[in-house]
Design a protein around this motif. Structure first.
Motif, PDB file in Angstrom:
ATOM      1  N   SER A  49      44.546  25.674  25.971  1.00  0.00           N
ATOM      2  CA  SER A  49      43.707  26.575  26.010  1.00  0.00           C
ATOM      3  C   SER A  49      43.738  27.509  27.932  1.00  0.00           C
ATOM      4  O   SER A  49      43.356  28.747  28.001  1.00  0.00           O
ATOM      5  N   GLY A  50      44.202  26.364  28.378  1.00  0.00           N
ATOM      6  CA  GLY A  50      43.165  26.799  29.674  1.00  0.00           C
ATOM      7  C   GLY A  50      42.033  26.445  30.189  1.00  0.00           C
ATOM      8  O   GLY A  50      41.804  26.477  31.352  1.00  0.00           O
ATOM      9  N   GLY A 141      54.893  29.805  27.965  1.00  0.00           N
ATOM     10  CA  GLY A 141      54.686  29.629  28.998  1.00  0.00           C
ATOM     11  C   GLY A 141      53.297  28.235  29.097  1.00  0.00           C
ATOM     12  O   GLY A 141      52.823  28.919  28.202  1.00  0.00           O
ATOM     13  N   SER A 142      53.133  27.653  30.239  1.00  0.00           N
ATOM     14  CA  SER A 142      51.900  26.208  30.566  1.00  0.00           C
ATOM     15  C   SER A 142      51.226  27.851  31.204  1.00  0.00           C
ATOM     16  O   SER A 142      51.110  28.190  31.591  1.00  0.00           O
ATOM     17  N   SER A 143      49.895  26.828  30.955  1.00  0.00           N
ATOM     18  CA  SER A 143      48.293  27.739  31.575  1.00  0.00           C
ATOM     19  C   SER A 143      48.931  27.943  32.665  1.00  0.00           C
ATOM     20  O   SER A 143      50.038  27.801  33.428  1.00  0.00           O
ATOM     21  N   ARG A 144      47.697  28.609  33.677  1.00  0.00           N
ATOM     22  CA  ARG A 144      48.638  28.835  35.132  1.00  0.00           C
ATOM     23  C   ARG A 144      48.963  30.662  34.466  1.00  0.00           C
ATOM     24  O   ARG A 144      49.878  30.646  35.699  1.00  0.00           O
ATOM     25  N   ALA A 145      48.891  30.827  33.651  1.00  0.00           N
ATOM     26  CA  ALA A 145      49.835  32.587  33.819  1.00  0.00           C
ATOM     27  C   ALA A 145      50.788  32.397  34.430  1.00  0.00           C
ATOM     28  O   ALA A 145      51.358  32.771  35.501  1.00  0.00           O
TER      29      ALA A 145
ATOM     30  N   LEU B  28      37.324  27.473  26.883  1.00  0.00           N
ATOM     31  CA  LEU B  28      37.515  28.710  27.894  1.00  0.00           C
ATOM     32  C   LEU B  28      38.918  29.038  28.121  1.00  0.00           C
ATOM     33  O   LEU B  28      39.658  27.507  27.679  1.00  0.00           O
ATOM     34  N   THR B  29      39.318  29.155  28.904  1.00  0.00           N
ATOM     35  CA  THR B  29      41.107  30.032  29.166  1.00  0.00           C
ATOM     36  C   THR B  29      41.236  29.763  30.710  1.00  0.00           C
ATOM     37  O   THR B  29      41.620  30.483  31.073  1.00  0.00           O
ATOM     38  N   THR B  30      40.059  29.472  31.388  1.00  0.00           N
ATOM     39  CA  THR B  30      40.338  29.570  33.283  1.00  0.00           C
ATOM     40  C   THR B  30      41.313  29.157  33.553  1.00  0.00           C
ATOM     41  O   THR B  30      41.393  30.403  34.341  1.00  0.00           O
ATOM     42  N   TYR B  31      41.806  28.532  32.937  1.00  0.00           N
ATOM     43  CA  TYR B  31      43.757  28.412  34.004  1.00  0.00           C
ATOM     44  C   TYR B  31      44.320  29.355  33.412  1.00  0.00           C
ATOM     45  O   TYR B  31      45.831  29.702  34.539  1.00  0.00           O
ATOM     46  N   ARG B  32      44.606  30.250  32.826  1.00  0.00           N
ATOM     47  CA  ARG B  32      45.461  31.125  32.211  1.00  0.00           C
ATOM     48  C   ARG B  32      44.911  32.662  32.817  1.00  0.00           C
ATOM     49  O   ARG B  32      45.222  33.398  32.417  1.00  0.00           O
ATOM     50  N   GLU B  33      44.045  33.121  33.513  1.00  0.00           N
ATOM     51  CA  GLU B  33      43.293  33.908  34.345  1.00  0.00           C
ATOM     52  C   GLU B  33      43.842  33.904  35.807  1.00  0.00           C
ATOM     53  O   GLU B  33      43.231  33.221  36.346  1.00  0.00           O
ATOM     54  N   GLY B  34      44.603  34.713  35.833  1.00  0.00           N
ATOM     55  CA  GLY B  34      44.819  34.696  37.097  1.00  0.00           C
ATOM     56  C   GLY B  34      44.370  34.941  39.014  1.00  0.00           C
ATOM     57  O   GLY B  34      43.826  33.931  39.486  1.00  0.00           O
ATOM     58  N   TRP B  35      43.023  35.889  38.361  1.00  0.00           N
ATOM     59  CA  TRP B  35      42.174  36.180  39.415  1.00  0.00           C
ATOM     60  C   TRP B  35      41.062  35.055  39.828  1.00  0.00           C
ATOM     61  O   TRP B  35      40.358  34.852  40.960  1.00  0.00           O
ATOM     62  N   ASP B 207      30.407  31.700  39.888  1.00  0.00           N
ATOM     63  CA  ASP B 207      31.074  30.799  38.515  1.00  0.00           C
ATOM     64  C   ASP B 207      32.109  31.073  38.145  1.00  0.00           C
ATOM     65  O   ASP B 207      32.880  29.553  37.935  1.00  0.00           O
ATOM     66  N   PRO B 208      32.749  32.033  38.016  1.00  0.00           N
ATOM     67  CA  PRO B 208      34.041  32.325  37.607  1.00  0.00           C
ATOM     68  C   PRO B 208      35.499  30.855  38.223  1.00  0.00           C
ATOM     69  O   PRO B 208      36.454  31.073  37.853  1.00  0.00           O
ATOM     70  N   TRP B 209      34.775  30.836  39.629  1.00  0.00           N
ATOM     71  CA  TRP B 209      36.091  29.834  40.906  1.00  0.00           C
ATOM     72  C   TRP B 209      35.635  28.671  40.882  1.00  0.00           C
ATOM     73  O   TRP B 209      35.485  27.686  41.074  1.00  0.00           O
TER      74      TRP B 209
END
Lengths: 455, 394
Positions: A49-50, A141-145, B28-35, B207-209
């Motif tokens: 999920s990330g 692809g893997s997480s870390r977008a 949560l999708t924390t690591y999929r959000e680049g910023w 919090d986002p970081w």
């Protein structure tokens, strides 16, 4: 002394740590086909999920192997020569000699028995490689977008039947990411695969053979709540569906799941119908395997049929309290067995004694705690059930046999299972337990305590 | 071929909390959000924050160089007395926006809801409304939410002599008596996570970081060294300035070195303000949120956190671990903004109190097995002792 451990999961790593704690100079080798680093298998869903990164699910810092003097052998073990005391490796690598050996090769996902189960786009959700495949199908692809795939995920020598092999990705072949995933199998891995697909913004189908979700742990009332939460989050739950075959297009990519109820389109299928001991590689070794299930047969101190060879974790077939022999496929038991195995490797002779049964899970957003004997159909067992629907929602089920409390099944609230187990051991009555129930509460601060009305 | 992940802001977000749930609601999708993961956008946000703080603190230098004082000019054009009022306003806005962001994700749990609400309310009421209001009555800008040694000049004798008597009493009693006593009873969280403005900004806007805080042993060693160094400097500076107040008029050289004759002079007092107040708390502490996580200042430099941390170690507060239930997943450690490897304690069945823990409660919130619980209790004092944890200590 040369200690060799096959598998660097929780059982293998706990054993290695136990040995290292007492013997700073012994040579300890950890052989793993799956990964360079020990990681928490229970946490794969959060990487998908990330919510966590690969690094986050590793309980040890990455310099741990060097710091602790563990020799890492990233290879596929193919055979154990118990006479010469050697572990053979695939890919022409030198065999590893041992003085004492621990087999902790864990579980592998059970393959689908249906025609079409080997189509492209069909996989599991148990190993790191499964995670990489599933991420590729759903996220591309893997997480870390957009980051590169995990570099240590695949080993070139993995055999075609290995649970750690590279899996082709249907999404790449099609040029389009999965839009309609289907998950087969109503257990814990199944609901995890469902939940992560929801997080990716999809509406997964969930095919369950039984009358309700997870019948080995939940009763229909409890399960209904979970099913409601799944539907609420956009999951199509299909109960009492017997899968008959998986269909694929001319290119070999999966296109549909056919059940006794009809045909359902699917472009990514996760088969989660359980795990079995990962021991097929031991077929040619002189080590006794359980005929029924294939686990490594061990005695009460985790010793196998071969001298100085032990087994622990999911791959070991142990004697249960009811006399049957089968593996215990839980994180907690793998950890405990690993600790016992570590002492065996040191030369002690401890016994592995499974304490009272307990387990926990998180089903969608509902936390689950169980302790004692809940779904054993004991003689004369009765269930006391209470559903709380206030500012907190929870269910409480207390299983009673002959006026003595023998088990607890709790959803929604947090409970200290060690207190519940103590009450079971103290043979408390239902009335006593209900009067003292909040002593076992482990709710976070400010949460109002459970009030049982009409009891 | 990449699926753009629907932001968790829209997805899991506080969607409907018809019931209280204790744990994290949804994935949560924390690591999929680049910023949030040091992407170009994340680094740009950091650069903007750093730039803002540099201009804020050294606007006179900017004016010397470029002939404009942008923040002052803007403040005056919107009718604020000076740029510090603008800063106070922006700070409040950032906290409120961050609180909404946080509560949408984690507001299903009561502890989170109450804590953030109280913290934001205190900041708005005490931190930023009072300084706006008091000058209207001819008073000074006084922050009731800050104490020595965080607000290092509140125990300077000159400050105590200058402020109204009630505030002098408040700050002395608050700094030396109330804060420590409350820390004994409730841990440092009563301040760091419920009252403090720095902590408040970290827990809302930052919090986002929060997952970016390093959990490495190296970072822990650095923290222990740096935070005590700053504490020593803070105590030393306060002592010297007190001494200067007593004897400075007879020893002009000493006075010059300690306090300086003019605010522009380099002195021990102005150096402390520059190095600790501006660089560590402002530029690094807040500007680098998107790179090192939101508690850089609190964890590594805040002298108040150092003092309260010591007190916390002998007080009631601890994180209780349910034995044998940890699955070592790492959600607790990942979301610990103070960089504590909570998992190492949880998997060793070891209840614990760490000096740096600010009691934000996120480890217990993120735990999918309900293994962790924050509590205040005198029971089991042995939890306070440093236990040997195999995975940490070898």
């Amino acid at each position: 002394m040369r200690i060799v451990i096959i598998g660097n999961g929780v059982a293998g790593m706990e054993a290695a740590l136990a040995v290292r704690e007492r013997e700073p100079s012994w040579e300890i080798s950890l052989i793993s086909e799956e990964s360079d680093h020990f990681f928490s298998r229970t946490a794969l869903m959060w990487v998908f999920s990330g919510q966590m990164s690969h690094r986050d699910i590793e309980p040890l810092e990455r310099d741990a192997y060097t710091r602790l003097g563990f020799r890492r052998v990233r290879a596929r073990a193919t055979c154990i020569d118990t006479a010469k005391r050697l572990v053979s490796l695939a890919g022409g690598l030198d065999p590893v000699p041992y003085d004492r050996l621990l087999i902790a090769s864990g579980s592998r996902p059970r393959s689908g028995p249906w025609p079409g189960s080997d189509a492209r786009g069909v996989g599991h959700f148990v190993t790191l490689q499964d995670l990489a495949w599933y991420e590729d199908e759903v996220h591309g692809g893997s997480s870390r977008a957009g980051g590169p795939p995990r570099p240590d995920a695949h080993l070139p020598v993995s055999a075609s039947d290995s649970p750690y092999r590279f899996r082709e990705v249907a999404a790449e072949r099609r040029g389009r990411l999965a839009r309609q995933p289907a998950i087969i199998g109503g257990g814990l891995i199944g609901i995890e695969a469902v939940e992560v697909a929801v997080t990716a913004g999809l509406r997964p189908r969930f095919f369950i053979r039984e009358e309700w979700f997870w019948p080995i742990a939940l009763d229909p009332r409890e399960s209904q709540w979970i099913a409601d939460r799944m539907s609420h989050h956009g999951v199509d739950v299909h109960l009492e569906h017997e899968v008959e075959m998986l269909e694929a297009d001319s290119d070999g990519n999966v296109t549909a799941v056919r059940t006794n109820e009809g045909r359902y389109e699917a472009d990514c299928v996760v088969i989660a119908i359980g795990v079995m001991p990962n021991t097929s590689w031991l077929a040619g070794s002189a080590i006794e395997l359980d005929e029924r299930g294939g686990g490594v047969v061990v005695d009460e101190s985790l010793k196998t049929s071969a001298a100085d060879v032990f087994a622990a974790g999911d791959c070991a077939s142990v004697r249960w309290f009811d006399g049957t022999r089968r593996p215990e496929q839980l994180w907690y038991t793998a950890r405990d067995q690993g600790r016992v195995a570590g002492r065996r490797l040191l030369g002690d002779s401890p016994r592995y004694e499974r304490g009272a049964w307990y387990n926990s899970a998180k089903l969608m957003d509902i936390e689950y705690t169980t302790a004692g004997l809940v779904n054993w159909n004991l003689d004369g067992e009765k269930s006391w059930f209470f559903e709380e629907r206030g500012t907190v929602r929870s269910t409480t089920r207390v299983v009673v046999q002959q006026d003595r409390v023998v088990g607890f099944n709790m959803l929604g609230r947090r409970w200290d299972h060690s207190v519940l187990i103590r009450w079971i051991e103290e043979q408390r009555s239902l009335d006593w337990v209900l009067a003292h129930l909040n002593d076992a509460a482990f709710d976070t601060e400010l949460v109002p305590p459970l009030r049982i009305s009409g009891a | 071929m990449q699926r753009s992940t629907p932001s968790s802001f829209r997805r899991y977000a506080f969607r409907e909390h018809e019931v209280d749930q204790q744990g994290q609601n949804g994935l949560l999708t924390t690591y999929r959000e680049g910023w949030r993961n040091r992407s170009i956008l994340g680094l740009t946000i950091s650069l903007l924050l750093v730039t803002f703080y540099v201009v804020l603190y050294w606007e006179h230098k900017v004016q010397e160089q470029f002939g404009v004082a942008p923040l002052t000019a803007f403040s005056e054009s919107v009718g604020l007395r000076n740029r510090w009022y603008l800063y106070g306003f922006l700070y409040s806005v950032a906290m409120i926006a961050g609180a909404i962001y946080y509560l949408r994700r984690h507001g299903n749990s009561r502890y989170n809801r109450y804590r953030i609400t109280v913290n934001v309310a205190i900041q708005i009421a005490l931190g930023f409304t009072l300084p706006f209001v008091m000058p209207l009555f001819g008073g000074k800008e006084l922050y009731f939410s800050y104490f020595w040694p965080l607000k290092y000049d509140y125990l300077y004798p000159q400050t105590l002599a200058d402020v109204p008597l009630y505030f002098a009493l408040y700050t002395v009693v608050g700094s030396l008596l109330a804060a420590p006593v409350l820390a004994v009873l409730y841990g440092k969280r009563w301040y760091c996570s419920w009252v403090c403005g720095c902590g408040g900004l970290a827990n809302t806007f930052g919090d986002p970081w929060r997952h970016l805080t390093s959990k490495s042993t190296k970072s822990w060693r650095f923290e222990q060294l740096s935070i005590h160094l700053v504490l020593l400097i803070a105590i030393g500076t306060t002592f010297l300035i007190g001494l200067d107040w007593l004897i400075g008029s007879e020893h002009p050289t000493f006075h010059r070195i300690v306090s300086g004759n003019d605010w522009k002079d380099w002195s021990i007092k102005s150096f402390y303000g520059f190095a600790v107040g501006s660089i560590l708390a402002g530029v690094i502490g807040t500007g680098l949120y998107p790179i090192f996580g939101p508690r850089v200042w609190c964890r590594n430099f805040c002298p108040m956190a150092a003092v309260l941390g010591w007190i916390q170690k002998v007080g009631r507060y601890r994180i209780k671990v349910k034995p044998g239930m940890c699955i070592s997943c790492g959600n607790c450690s990942t979301y610990c903004e103070m960089g504590i490897d909570v998992r190492s304690y949880a998997q060793a069945d070891q209840s614990f109190t760490r000096a740096s823990c600010v009691g934000c409660g996120m480890c217990a919130h993120m735990c999918p097995r309900g293994v962790l619980k924050l509590e205040n209790s005198w029971d089991r004092p042995e939890d306070k002792e440093r236990q040997r944890l195999s995975v940490v200590d070898f």
